[in-house]
Design a protein around this motif. Structure first.
Motif, PDB file in Angstrom:
ATOM      1  N   GLU A 126     -17.725  10.927  70.209  1.00  0.00           N
ATOM      2  CA  GLU A 126     -17.212   9.842  71.044  1.00  0.00           C
ATOM      3  C   GLU A 126     -18.139   9.626  72.236  1.00  0.00           C
ATOM      4  OE1 GLU A 126     -13.612  11.636  72.321  1.00  0.00           O
ATOM      5  OE2 GLU A 126     -12.581  11.278  70.428  1.00  0.00           O
ATOM      6  N   PRO A 127     -18.670   8.425  72.396  1.00  0.00           N
ATOM      7  CA  PRO A 127     -19.434   8.147  73.619  1.00  0.00           C
ATOM      8  C   PRO A 127     -18.466   7.812  74.757  1.00  0.00           C
ATOM      9  CG  PRO A 127     -19.472   6.239  72.190  1.00  0.00           C
ATOM     10  CD  PRO A 127     -18.727   7.309  71.450  1.00  0.00           C
ATOM     11  N   PHE A 128     -18.835   8.197  75.977  1.00  0.00           N
ATOM     12  CA  PHE A 128     -18.042   7.801  77.135  1.00  0.00           C
ATOM     13  C   PHE A 128     -18.965   7.717  78.341  1.00  0.00           C
ATOM     14  CE2 PHE A 128     -18.013  12.371  77.376  1.00  0.00           C
ATOM     15  CZ  PHE A 128     -17.996  12.676  78.732  1.00  0.00           C
ATOM     16  N   GLU A 129     -18.539   6.945  79.319  1.00  0.00           N
ATOM     17  CA  GLU A 129     -19.352   6.754  80.520  1.00  0.00           C
ATOM     18  C   GLU A 129     -18.688   7.409  81.714  1.00  0.00           C
ATOM     19  OE1 GLU A 129     -20.917   2.962  81.477  1.00  0.00           O
ATOM     20  OE2 GLU A 129     -21.351   2.476  79.384  1.00  0.00           O
ATOM     21  N   LYS A 130     -19.538   8.004  82.562  1.00  0.00           N
ATOM     22  CA  LYS A 130     -19.066   8.610  83.796  1.00  0.00           C
ATOM     23  C   LYS A 130     -20.142   8.425  84.845  1.00  0.00           C
ATOM     24  CE  LYS A 130     -17.282  12.851  85.728  1.00  0.00           C
ATOM     25  NZ  LYS A 130     -16.967  14.257  85.520  1.00  0.00           N
ATOM     26  N   ASP A 131     -19.776   7.850  85.938  1.00  0.00           N
ATOM     27  CA  ASP A 131     -20.704   7.592  87.044  1.00  0.00           C
ATOM     28  C   ASP A 131     -21.946   6.821  86.607  1.00  0.00           C
ATOM     29  OD1 ASP A 131     -18.993   8.997  88.742  1.00  0.00           O
ATOM     30  OD2 ASP A 131     -20.000  10.904  88.330  1.00  0.00           O
ATOM     31  N   GLY A 132     -21.782   5.894  85.660  1.00  0.00           N
ATOM     32  CA  GLY A 132     -22.881   5.070  85.198  1.00  0.00           C
ATOM     33  C   GLY A 132     -23.755   5.715  84.126  1.00  0.00           C
ATOM     34  N   TRP A 133     -23.443   6.933  83.721  1.00  0.00           N
ATOM     35  CA  TRP A 133     -24.196   7.644  82.696  1.00  0.00           C
ATOM     36  C   TRP A 133     -23.394   7.676  81.405  1.00  0.00           C
ATOM     37  CZ3 TRP A 133     -29.072   9.434  83.626  1.00  0.00           C
ATOM     38  CH2 TRP A 133     -29.470   9.499  84.960  1.00  0.00           C
ATOM     39  N   THR A 134     -24.092   7.620  80.277  1.00  0.00           N
ATOM     40  CA  THR A 134     -23.425   7.735  78.983  1.00  0.00           C
ATOM     41  C   THR A 134     -23.539   9.168  78.501  1.00  0.00           C
ATOM     42  OG1 THR A 134     -23.963   5.452  78.409  1.00  0.00           O
ATOM     43  CG2 THR A 134     -23.359   6.910  76.599  1.00  0.00           C
ATOM     44  N   PHE A 135     -22.400   9.734  78.112  1.00  0.00           N
ATOM     45  CA  PHE A 135     -22.335  11.079  77.561  1.00  0.00           C
ATOM     46  C   PHE A 135     -21.759  10.989  76.160  1.00  0.00           C
ATOM     47  CE2 PHE A 135     -22.063  11.646  82.122  1.00  0.00           C
ATOM     48  CZ  PHE A 135     -22.942  12.704  82.352  1.00  0.00           C
ATOM     49  N   TRP A 136     -21.941  12.049  75.396  1.00  0.00           N
ATOM     50  CA  TRP A 136     -21.451  12.106  74.022  1.00  0.00           C
ATOM     51  C   TRP A 136     -20.580  13.336  73.865  1.00  0.00           C
ATOM     52  CZ3 TRP A 136     -22.580   7.956  71.100  1.00  0.00           C
ATOM     53  CH2 TRP A 136     -23.572   7.119  71.609  1.00  0.00           C
ATOM     54  N   ARG A 137     -19.374  13.146  73.390  1.00  0.00           N
ATOM     55  CA  ARG A 137     -18.430  14.241  73.224  1.00  0.00           C
ATOM     56  C   ARG A 137     -18.215  14.487  71.737  1.00  0.00           C
ATOM     57  NH1 ARG A 137     -13.923  12.982  76.694  1.00  0.00           N
ATOM     58  NH2 ARG A 137     -15.132  14.045  78.270  1.00  0.00           N
ATOM     59  N   VAL A 138     -18.417  15.720  71.313  1.00  0.00           N
ATOM     60  CA  VAL A 138     -18.161  16.127  69.937  1.00  0.00           C
ATOM     61  C   VAL A 138     -16.824  16.842  69.940  1.00  0.00           C
ATOM     62  CG1 VAL A 138     -18.952  17.520  67.996  1.00  0.00           C
ATOM     63  CG2 VAL A 138     -20.618  16.354  69.448  1.00  0.00           C
ATOM     64  N   ARG A 139     -15.900  16.361  69.110  1.00  0.00           N
ATOM     65  CA  ARG A 139     -14.551  16.925  69.076  1.00  0.00           C
ATOM     66  C   ARG A 139     -14.234  17.511  67.705  1.00  0.00           C
ATOM     67  NH1 ARG A 139     -10.841  15.847  72.934  1.00  0.00           N
ATOM     68  NH2 ARG A 139     -11.380  14.282  74.463  1.00  0.00           N
ATOM     69  N   LEU A 140     -13.480  18.587  67.745  1.00  0.00           N
ATOM     70  CA  LEU A 140     -12.885  19.174  66.556  1.00  0.00           C
ATOM     71  C   LEU A 140     -11.481  19.570  66.979  1.00  0.00           C
ATOM     72  CD1 LEU A 140     -13.104  20.135  63.631  1.00  0.00           C
ATOM     73  CD2 LEU A 140     -13.847  22.342  64.516  1.00  0.00           C
ATOM     74  N   GLY A 141     -10.523  18.730  66.622  1.00  0.00           N
ATOM     75  CA  GLY A 141      -9.153  18.963  67.079  1.00  0.00           C
ATOM     76  C   GLY A 141      -9.069  18.777  68.583  1.00  0.00           C
ATOM     77  N   ARG A 142      -8.506  19.765  69.274  1.00  0.00           N
ATOM     78  CA  ARG A 142      -8.364  19.685  70.736  1.00  0.00           C
ATOM     79  C   ARG A 142      -9.616  20.157  71.463  1.00  0.00           C
ATOM     80  NH1 ARG A 142      -2.947  22.822  71.997  1.00  0.00           N
ATOM     81  NH2 ARG A 142      -4.557  23.871  73.203  1.00  0.00           N
ATOM     82  N   ARG A 143     -10.500  20.821  70.771  1.00  0.00           N
ATOM     83  CA  ARG A 143     -11.699  21.355  71.418  1.00  0.00           C
ATOM     84  C   ARG A 143     -12.807  20.308  71.454  1.00  0.00           C
ATOM     85  NH1 ARG A 143     -11.333  26.958  72.157  1.00  0.00           N
ATOM     86  NH2 ARG A 143      -9.608  27.825  70.980  1.00  0.00           N
ATOM     87  N   ALA A 144     -13.610  20.344  72.515  1.00  0.00           N
ATOM     88  CA  ALA A 144     -14.679  19.356  72.662  1.00  0.00           C
ATOM     89  C   ALA A 144     -15.862  19.969  73.397  1.00  0.00           C
ATOM     90  CB  ALA A 144     -14.176  18.146  73.432  1.00  0.00           C
ATOM     91  N   LEU A 145     -17.029  19.425  73.098  1.00  0.00           N
ATOM     92  CA  LEU A 145     -18.254  19.814  73.771  1.00  0.00           C
ATOM     93  C   LEU A 145     -18.994  18.535  74.133  1.00  0.00           C
ATOM     94  CD1 LEU A 145     -19.739  22.431  74.496  1.00  0.00           C
ATOM     95  CD2 LEU A 145     -20.946  22.244  72.340  1.00  0.00           C
TER      96      LEU A 145
END
Length: 57
Positions: A7-26
């Motif tokens: 999942e891509p998401f933005e924070k403070d103008g930066w794009t980050f990528w979150r890898v999820r498996l169930g409730r856990r994420a990196l």
């Protein structure tokens, strides 16, 4: 068992990528790193499912 998701998401103008498996994420700064990790995680999860299925037979 849950599926691996990216999942891509933005924070403070930066794009980050979150890898999820169930409730856990990196979270990763780079998309390529997130995709490489997700691919490895997907293979490991598939292997675990197959191994578990063989044990139940």
């Amino acid at each position: 068992m849950a599926e691996v998701r990216i999942e891509p998401f933005e924070k403070d103008g930066w794009t980050f990528w979150r890898v999820r498996l169930g409730r856990r994420a990196l979270t990763f700064h780079e998309e390529l790193a997130a995709r490489a990790f997700a691919a490895q995680l997907h293979l490991r999860v598939r292997w675990l499912r197959e191994t578990e299925a063989l044990k139940q037979e």
